[in-house]
Design a protein around this motif. Structure first.
Motif, PDB file in Angstrom:
ATOM      1  N   GLY A 103      22.967 -39.239  -4.340  1.00  0.00           N
ATOM      2  CA  GLY A 103      23.305 -40.375  -5.202  1.00  0.00           C
ATOM      3  C   GLY A 103      24.412 -40.050  -6.191  1.00  0.00           C
ATOM      4  O   GLY A 103      24.468 -40.616  -7.287  1.00  0.00           O
ATOM      5  N   ASN A 104      25.319 -39.164  -5.803  1.00  0.00           N
ATOM      6  CA  ASN A 104      26.378 -38.684  -6.699  1.00  0.00           C
ATOM      7  C   ASN A 104      27.646 -39.519  -6.507  1.00  0.00           C
ATOM      8  O   ASN A 104      28.461 -39.253  -5.623  1.00  0.00           O
ATOM      9  CB  ASN A 104      26.658 -37.208  -6.404  1.00  0.00           C
ATOM     10  N   LEU A 105      27.852 -40.535  -7.335  1.00  0.00           N
ATOM     11  CA  LEU A 105      28.996 -41.441  -7.206  1.00  0.00           C
ATOM     12  C   LEU A 105      30.323 -40.754  -7.495  1.00  0.00           C
ATOM     13  O   LEU A 105      31.350 -41.072  -6.887  1.00  0.00           O
ATOM     14  CB  LEU A 105      28.815 -42.648  -8.138  1.00  0.00           C
ATOM     15  N   GLU A 106      30.308 -39.802  -8.418  1.00  0.00           N
ATOM     16  CA  GLU A 106      31.545 -39.085  -8.769  1.00  0.00           C
ATOM     17  C   GLU A 106      32.037 -38.249  -7.583  1.00  0.00           C
ATOM     18  O   GLU A 106      33.217 -38.267  -7.238  1.00  0.00           O
ATOM     19  CB  GLU A 106      31.290 -38.177  -9.980  1.00  0.00           C
ATOM     20  N   ALA A 107      31.099 -37.544  -6.954  1.00  0.00           N
ATOM     21  CA  ALA A 107      31.456 -36.734  -5.785  1.00  0.00           C
ATOM     22  C   ALA A 107      31.856 -37.632  -4.617  1.00  0.00           C
ATOM     23  O   ALA A 107      32.730 -37.280  -3.821  1.00  0.00           O
ATOM     24  CB  ALA A 107      30.280 -35.847  -5.382  1.00  0.00           C
ATOM     25  N   LEU A 108      31.224 -38.809  -4.519  1.00  0.00           N
ATOM     26  CA  LEU A 108      31.573 -39.762  -3.457  1.00  0.00           C
ATOM     27  C   LEU A 108      33.056 -40.122  -3.535  1.00  0.00           C
ATOM     28  O   LEU A 108      33.756 -40.134  -2.520  1.00  0.00           O
ATOM     29  CB  LEU A 108      30.724 -41.034  -3.579  1.00  0.00           C
ATOM     30  N   ALA A 109      33.536 -40.417  -4.741  1.00  0.00           N
ATOM     31  CA  ALA A 109      34.945 -40.783  -4.924  1.00  0.00           C
ATOM     32  C   ALA A 109      35.865 -39.655  -4.482  1.00  0.00           C
ATOM     33  O   ALA A 109      36.890 -39.879  -3.827  1.00  0.00           O
ATOM     34  CB  ALA A 109      35.198 -41.133  -6.385  1.00  0.00           C
ATOM     35  N   GLU A 110      35.478 -38.420  -4.793  1.00  0.00           N
ATOM     36  CA  GLU A 110      36.292 -37.258  -4.437  1.00  0.00           C
ATOM     37  C   GLU A 110      36.386 -37.091  -2.924  1.00  0.00           C
ATOM     38  O   GLU A 110      37.479 -36.933  -2.363  1.00  0.00           O
ATOM     39  CB  GLU A 110      35.678 -35.995  -5.061  1.00  0.00           C
ATOM     40  N   TYR A 111      35.240 -37.140  -2.232  1.00  0.00           N
ATOM     41  CA  TYR A 111      35.236 -36.911  -0.786  1.00  0.00           C
ATOM     42  C   TYR A 111      35.738 -38.121   0.003  1.00  0.00           C
ATOM     43  O   TYR A 111      36.278 -37.958   1.105  1.00  0.00           O
ATOM     44  CB  TYR A 111      33.842 -36.480  -0.327  1.00  0.00           C
ATOM     45  N   ALA A 112      35.574 -39.309  -0.573  1.00  0.00           N
ATOM     46  CA  ALA A 112      36.140 -40.503   0.070  1.00  0.00           C
ATOM     47  C   ALA A 112      37.661 -40.406   0.084  1.00  0.00           C
ATOM     48  O   ALA A 112      38.325 -40.780   1.057  1.00  0.00           O
ATOM     49  CB  ALA A 112      35.699 -41.763  -0.657  1.00  0.00           C
ATOM     50  N   CYS A 113      38.221 -39.872  -1.003  1.00  0.00           N
ATOM     51  CA  CYS A 113      39.672 -39.667  -1.100  1.00  0.00           C
ATOM     52  C   CYS A 113      40.135 -38.637  -0.063  1.00  0.00           C
ATOM     53  O   CYS A 113      41.158 -38.820   0.607  1.00  0.00           O
ATOM     54  CB  CYS A 113      40.031 -39.200  -2.508  1.00  0.00           C
ATOM     55  N   LYS A 114      39.355 -37.569   0.114  1.00  0.00           N
ATOM     56  CA  LYS A 114      39.701 -36.534   1.095  1.00  0.00           C
ATOM     57  C   LYS A 114      39.635 -37.079   2.517  1.00  0.00           C
ATOM     58  O   LYS A 114      40.481 -36.761   3.359  1.00  0.00           O
ATOM     59  CB  LYS A 114      38.758 -35.335   0.952  1.00  0.00           C
ATOM     60  N   LEU A 115      38.624 -37.926   2.789  1.00  0.00           N
ATOM     61  CA  LEU A 115      38.523 -38.516   4.125  1.00  0.00           C
ATOM     62  C   LEU A 115      39.689 -39.462   4.381  1.00  0.00           C
ATOM     63  O   LEU A 115      40.228 -39.516   5.500  1.00  0.00           O
ATOM     64  CB  LEU A 115      37.198 -39.264   4.294  1.00  0.00           C
ATOM     65  N   SER A 116      40.102 -40.191   3.353  1.00  0.00           N
ATOM     66  CA  SER A 116      41.250 -41.094   3.494  1.00  0.00           C
ATOM     67  C   SER A 116      42.517 -40.321   3.823  1.00  0.00           C
ATOM     68  O   SER A 116      43.326 -40.749   4.653  1.00  0.00           O
ATOM     69  CB  SER A 116      41.452 -41.902   2.207  1.00  0.00           C
TER      70      SER A 116
END
Length: 557
Positions: free
Chosen positions: A251-264
């Motif tokens: 449930g880590n929204l901050e980490a989600l933003a980081e890894y979503a950026c890497k996947l993009s």
């Protein structure tokens, strides 16, 4: 599909999806028949790509819809589901376009010609000057070359192209322009002077520019394939996907933003690489496959992020986790397909013309109209029933893949084909069982069928091992690696069928069908690989090699 978009209850969804799944399997068979009937290789590839989208999206639709029903107010869940429906509609329109042989609303194919196709046409035009000096205008030839060289900017403008490759491409482009100017100069002289020396000079100019363009092709091929190979190797461990899954359950929204950026970022790299591969693919069918790969990465990347966001907002949701897993599997599958595509592009470039889009195919049904008792879950109308429906649907689609591979062998009947056909037929009976149809009436019938299925799998591996003795070391190793994946699955299935789970029949059936599905996926790969290696062996021996002959099975060719 329209009804599925509007469902509001899980019970209604299970009922409609069951009907939808049955129709999709029948549609896969019918469209597979149509694909096999098509004479145009480009249309065949388009049909294969559209059908691959529909196959994968059918699985995504199940989990995406269930996630929406479980979390009806979650915006990212709705966005994720809408993305699946949108892609399926586009794929269905593509199938309609192919079978009716017309584009909707008078649309035209606006995709630009690839560099390799452009070079091929350009060389044909300049070579035609040997027969006819007035075949076309000099202006047209200059414009054609400029269009080709303009498209090389996809390589030189790419941030992922090395400095050395970029400089070499620019150098060869300049050289091609100079060679064309020289050719035009000699061409003008040849139109007024019909001497032997001028004819020889014209021939030399044609050979020079052809050589320059061949060198350019080599450089572009090297650039694209090296980039693709490096990228596939770098992302082979799927670190970002694993991180997104972990981020979701935490449930880590901050980490989600980081890894979503890497996947993009990874998505953009893969999309651009697919564009470059299309330019150097060498055939129209593989151009279509490159476009399909590009679109898949583009869409699936966004859907993984929306699925990960849903899980992060609802970290304890089992269905949200399952949904993210499904989209990550689709991504990993496309990475694997891209690796296959890369090998096939190299085969064509080096003169070894292999199968170009067979791994996307899906095809002929084995008819069975029996209508018998369905499997009853431990909890009627529960998620267990939906899960079995999902597993059964995938199994049904895989039998289509296997049938398509078996058809390629034509009249080359042998033990490998025989065992493959038996396994596919049994797997189709298992699929019918999950629909409440077919010859298997009870769970005990099912278990017995699975025991025979596992035994056939082991017989198949023995036949493939015998065939491998005819092959060279590299090909033999490649085949044995695939066999070594199937053997443990056969033993695992045998163990599961013999394991008593007391009253948990549904759980046992679930495990068995999951193992069967994995075995069928490997069977499809094995049949395809054996066929290619057999053809290669026949070409190398300049004769007809039979994998039926017992002597040849022992290595005596």
């Amino acid at each position: 599909m329209e009804r599925l978009e509007k469902v509001n209850s899980f019970q209604e969804f299970v009922q409609i999806f069951s009907q939808f799944g049955n129709e999709m399997v029948e549609f896969a068979h019918l469209s597979g028949d149509r694909q096999n009937d098509l004479k145009d290789e480009k249309k065949k590839a388009k049909m294969a790509a559209a059908r691959a989208v529909l196959e994968k999206c059918t699985m995504m639709l199940l989990t995406a819809s269930k996630t929406c029903l479980r979390h009806p107010t979650c915006e990212s869940a709705h966005k994720n589901k809408e993305g699946v429906f949108d892609r399926m509609k586009v794929a269905l329109d593509k199938v309609i376009e192919i079978v009716t042989d017309c584009k909707p609303n008078g649309e035209t194919d606006i995709s630009s010609v690839s560099i390799f196709t452009g070079i091929k046409e350009f060389k044909m035009n300049i070579e035609a000057l040997r027969e006819n000096l007035y075949f076309q205008s000099k202006e047209n030839l200059s414009v054609t070359l400029e269009v080709i060289l303009e498209r090389t900017e996809d390589f030189t403008d790419s941030a992922y192209t090395s400095h050395e490759h970029r400089e070499r491409i620019l150098e060869l482009s300049t050289q091609a322009r100079m060679e064309l100017q020289q050719l035009i100069s000699v061409w003008i002289q040849a139109q007024s002077k019909k001497t032997k020396s001028i004819a020889e000079e014209l021939e030399l100019s044609i050979l020079k520019i052809s050589h320059s363009l061949n060198e350019l092709k080599k450089e572009l091929h090297s650039t694209a394939t090296q980039l693709a190979a490096d990228l596939l190797k770098y992302h082979a461990d799927h670190v970002v996907l694993k991180a997104l899954k972990l981020t979701g359950v935490e449930g880590n929204l901050e980490a989600l933003a980081e890894y979503a950026c890497k996947l993009s970022e990874q998505k953009e790299q893969l999309v651009e690489t697919c564009r470059l591969l299309r330019h150097i693919s060498g055939t129209e069918p593989m151009e279509i496959t490159c476009i399909h790969a590009e679109e898949t990465f583009q869409v699936t990347g966004q859907q993984i992020i929306s699925a990960a966001e849903t899980l992060t907002l609802h970290p304890s949701s089992k269905i949200a986790k399952e949904n993210l897993d499904v989209f990550c599997e689709a991504w990993e599958s496309q990475i694997s397909d891209m690796s296959t595509l890369l090998r096939e592009i190299s085969d064509v470039f080096e003169g070894r013309r292999g199968e170009k889009y067979g791994y996307l195919s899906l095809p002929k049904p084995m008819k069975n109209n029996a209508n018998l008792k369905s499997l009853k879950p431990d909890k009627p109308d529960s998620e267990e029933q939906a899960k079995i429906a999902k597993l059964g649907l995938k199994l049904g689609l895989l039998t289509s893949d296997a049938d398509c591979e078996i058809e390629k062998w034509e009249d080359q009947e042998n033990e490998i084909v025989q065992y493959g056909r038996n396994m596919s037929s049994m797997a189709y009976s298992l699929y019918l069982f999950t629909r409440g149809e077919g010859p298997l009436k009870t769970s005990q019938d099912l278990i017995h069928q699975l025991e025979v299925f596992a035994a056939e799998g082991l017989k198949l591996t023995s036949s493939v091992q015998a065939f491998s003795k005819q092959l060279k070391d590299d090909d033999k190793l490649m085949l044995l690696l695939e066999i070594n994946k199937l053997i443990p699955l056969c033993h695992q299935l045998q163990t599961v069928t013999k394991t008593s789970l007391q009253n948990k029949v549904f759980l046992k059936v679930d495990k068995c069908i999951t193992k069967t599905r994995s075995m069928m996926a490997l069977l499809v790969q094995l049949l395809s690989l054996c066929y290619k290696l057999l053809k290669k062996l026949q070409m190398e021996n300049n004769g007809w090699i039979s994998v039926t002959n017992k002597d040849s099975m022992d290595g005596k060719i």
